[in-house]
Write a protein that holds these residues in place. Structure first.
Motif, short mmCIF file in Angstrom:
data_model
loop_
_atom_site.label_atom_id
_atom_site.label_comp_id
_atom_site.label_asym_id
_atom_site.label_seq_id
_atom_site.Cartn_x
_atom_site.Cartn_y
_atom_site.Cartn_z
N GLU A 330 0.84 -1.20 0.00
CA GLU A 330 0.00 0.00 0.00
C GLU A 330 0.87 1.25 0.00
OE1 GLU A 330 -3.61 2.23 0.14
OE2 GLU A 330 -3.17 0.14 -0.37
N LEU A 331 1.94 1.21 0.76
CA LEU A 331 2.87 2.35 0.83
C LEU A 331 3.51 2.62 -0.53
CD1 LEU A 331 4.12 4.29 2.99
CD2 LEU A 331 6.02 2.69 3.14
N LEU A 332 3.86 1.56 -1.23
CA LEU A 332 4.56 1.70 -2.50
C LEU A 332 3.63 2.09 -3.64
CD1 LEU A 332 6.92 -1.43 -2.36
CD2 LEU A 332 7.57 0.97 -2.05
N THR A 333 2.39 1.61 -3.60
CA THR A 333 1.50 1.81 -4.75
C THR A 333 0.43 2.87 -4.53
OG1 THR A 333 0.04 0.02 -4.01
CG2 THR A 333 1.83 -0.56 -5.53
N ASN A 334 0.23 3.28 -3.27
CA ASN A 334 -0.80 4.28 -3.00
C ASN A 334 -0.35 5.15 -1.83
OD1 ASN A 334 -3.23 5.66 -3.28
ND2 ASN A 334 -4.32 4.28 -1.90
N TRP A 335 0.83 5.75 -1.99
CA TRP A 335 1.43 6.57 -0.93
C TRP A 335 0.75 7.92 -0.88
CZ3 TRP A 335 5.54 10.58 -1.01
CH2 TRP A 335 6.13 10.78 0.25
N SER A 336 0.04 8.20 0.21
CA SER A 336 -0.70 9.45 0.35
C SER A 336 0.04 10.38 1.30
CB SER A 336 -2.10 9.15 0.90
OG SER A 336 -2.84 10.34 1.06
N VAL A 337 0.30 11.61 0.83
CA VAL A 337 1.05 12.56 1.65
C VAL A 337 0.54 13.98 1.39
CG1 VAL A 337 2.86 12.79 -0.12
CG2 VAL A 337 3.39 13.36 2.25
N LYS A 338 0.45 14.78 2.45
CA LYS A 338 -0.04 16.15 2.33
C LYS A 338 1.13 17.13 2.20
CE LYS A 338 -4.44 15.82 4.81
NZ LYS A 338 -5.23 16.34 5.96
N PRO A 339 1.23 17.83 1.08
CA PRO A 339 2.25 18.87 0.96
C PRO A 339 1.97 20.00 1.94
CG PRO A 339 1.39 18.24 -1.20
CD PRO A 339 0.48 17.65 -0.16
N ALA A 340 3.03 20.68 2.38
CA ALA A 340 2.87 21.84 3.25
C ALA A 340 2.48 23.06 2.43
CB ALA A 340 4.16 22.11 4.02
N GLY A 341 2.89 23.07 1.18
CA GLY A 341 2.59 24.20 0.30
C GLY A 341 3.41 24.09 -0.98
N THR A 342 3.44 25.18 -1.75
CA THR A 342 4.29 25.24 -2.95
C THR A 342 5.52 26.08 -2.65
OG1 THR A 342 3.45 27.30 -3.94
CG2 THR A 342 2.14 25.30 -4.28
N LEU A 343 6.47 26.10 -3.56
CA LEU A 343 7.65 26.95 -3.39
C LEU A 343 7.43 28.36 -3.92
CD1 LEU A 343 10.73 24.62 -4.01
CD2 LEU A 343 9.41 25.05 -1.92
N GLY A 344 6.18 28.67 -4.30
CA GLY A 344 5.82 30.06 -4.60
C GLY A 344 6.17 30.55 -5.99
N TRP A 345 5.93 31.86 -6.18
CA TRP A 345 6.08 32.48 -7.50
C TRP A 345 7.50 32.40 -8.03
CZ3 TRP A 345 1.73 32.86 -9.78
CH2 TRP A 345 0.56 33.20 -9.10
N LYS A 346 8.50 32.42 -7.15
CA LYS A 346 9.89 32.41 -7.62
C LYS A 346 10.22 31.13 -8.38
CE LYS A 346 11.94 35.50 -4.17
NZ LYS A 346 12.94 35.62 -3.08
N LYS A 347 9.57 30.03 -7.98
CA LYS A 347 9.87 28.73 -8.60
C LYS A 347 8.78 28.26 -9.56
CE LYS A 347 13.74 28.09 -6.39
NZ LYS A 347 15.03 28.09 -7.14
N ALA A 348 7.66 29.00 -9.64
CA ALA A 348 6.56 28.61 -10.52
C ALA A 348 6.89 28.92 -11.98
CB ALA A 348 5.28 29.35 -10.11
N GLU A 349 6.45 28.05 -12.86
CA GLU A 349 6.66 28.30 -14.29
C GLU A 349 5.52 29.11 -14.90
OE1 GLU A 349 7.88 25.08 -16.73
OE2 GLU A 349 9.27 24.27 -15.26
#
Length: 405
Positions: A330-349
């Protein structure tokens, strides 16, 4: 007194320069103004300096918008094949890198030079750096007040892009003008951007940093702004979180507070490796260490990390209970994780959101409320997937606008 232009285009980036060149060659008197000292900087730095200028497969399904049908007209009238013909006419060498993505063999500067040459062919006037102080409508004319004087035009085209990469002068100016004239703006946020994680959520980042692995990823949900997505791409583990094509794609659909789901073994069937189910039920592997078995499927450092997470590191496969194996699978095929956020406008394309498509005509890019006020490119609520689609939207929306002008 200044002469009256057929169109004044605010912004000398991809959409603005292309629109100007097309309109100029159709016989219109066009002026491009930009606040930057150097034009086309976002083009120049794109694609690692080689500009992923379009995608062979670019179509409506590759774009996010609150109105997904909005892109159909412009993309149909100016598909990727048309821009490729233009590239070929300038003898710019290019190659397909991955899934239809086209890059210059040499330099992104060639695309900038081509766009400026197209403007020259249409006798387009280009002035920069020029600061726009105000834009006003007076009867059937537009007055553009700049630090170099006042210009009059039948049409004004907002093509100043979005908020990503503030270091090269990105701004919300087009959105401010839209609001000034009563158009709705969908709240912008960074897209095609790496995701960050807290140390508690994703431990061991430092030990795994630098690893790139093909994965399957799911993000978003049917009820969220742009729906749900699934991509099979590479993920790059960094010191701050996750990046790489898979994460950049998923970030456009990700909703803050919700998890993303990763299948670390999604590439197995594609590459012809042993199927996951066969490995988890293979008695011939019973005397091998768990991390050794996993290392046949993924990089050794990652295999060790997953074995440790399930308390199976250093333990033979025969010592793993059925429950242990199921937890690991389950960990390998359906790993669920909550991001804290994005790296913002400086890193956005690119930018998600922008001028609401409900307030624009899809065939002309013109405001439904104000004759002669157009919005093209990234400032519109149209965002492409990774891989040249956002440039294709710049060309297609610019072409539609030029035809209308």
């Amino acid at each position: 007194m200044s002469k009256t232009w057929d169109a004044i285009i605010i912004g000398g980036g991809a959409a603005g320069l292309f629109c100007a060149g097309v309109a100029g060659q159709l016989g219109k008197k066009v002026l491009v103004v930009d606040h930057a000292a150097v034009l086309g900087e976002k083009i120049r730095i794109s694609g690692g300096g080689r500009c992923n200028f379009t995608n062979l497969h670019s179509g409506p399904a590759n774009f996010l918008s609150l109105n997904p049908h909005f892109v159909k007209s412009a993309l149909a009238r100016y598909p990727a094949a048309e821009f490729i013909k233009l590239i070929q006419s300038y003898r710019i060498a290019y190659h397909e890198k991955h899934q239809g993505q086209l890059f210059c063999d040499d330099s992104a500067k060639q695309v900038v030079e081509m766009l400026i040459s197209e403007c020259a062919r249409g006798n387009v006037a280009i002035r920069h750096p020029v600061v726009i102080e105000s834009i006003a409508q007076e009867g059937n004319q537009w007055l553009i007040n700049t630090n170099a004087g006042v210009e009059k035009s039948k049409s004004v085209v907002m093509a100043t892009g979005g908020l990503p990469v503030p270091a090269i002068g990105a701004s919300a100016y087009s959105l401010d003008i839209a609001k000034q004239f009563g158009l709705n703006v969908i709240e912008p946020r960074p897209a095609l951007v790496p995701l960050s994680f807290t140390a508690e959520t994703f431990s061991g980042l430092n030990e795994l940093a630098g690893l790139s692995v093909p994965i399957g990823i799911d993000s978003g949900s049917k009820g969220s702004r742009y729906g749900a997505c699934h991509f099979n791409e590479d993920v790059l583990i960094t010191h701050k979180g996750l990046s790489g094509p898979a994460i950049l794609q998923a970030s456009s659909y990700w909703v803050e507070g919700e998890p993303i789901r990763i299948d670390w073994l999604a590439n197995l069937d594609q590459s012809g490796a042993v199927r996951c189910d066969e490995i988890f039920n293979d008695d011939e592997l019973r005397l091998k260490l768990t991390e050794t078995i996993l290392a046949s499927l993924m990089p050794q450092r990652l295999a060790k990390a997953f074995a440790e997470q399930c308390s199976l590191n250093g333990r033979k496969w025969v010592e793993a209970s059925k429950k242990d194996r199921q937890t690991l699978k389950e960990l390998l095929t359906n790993w669920s994780v909550k991001p804290a956020g994005t790296l913002g406008w400086k890193k956005a394309e690119v930018m998600l959101g922008g001028v609401s498509t409900k307030d624009l005509d899809s065939q002309t890019m013109m405001s439904r409320k104000h004759q002669g006020l157009h919005f093209i490119g990234e400032c519109v609520d149209v965002t492409g997937h990774l891989g040249g689609h956002n440039f294709q939207w710049a060309w297609a929306s610019g072409f539609a606008c030029a035809q209308a002008i």
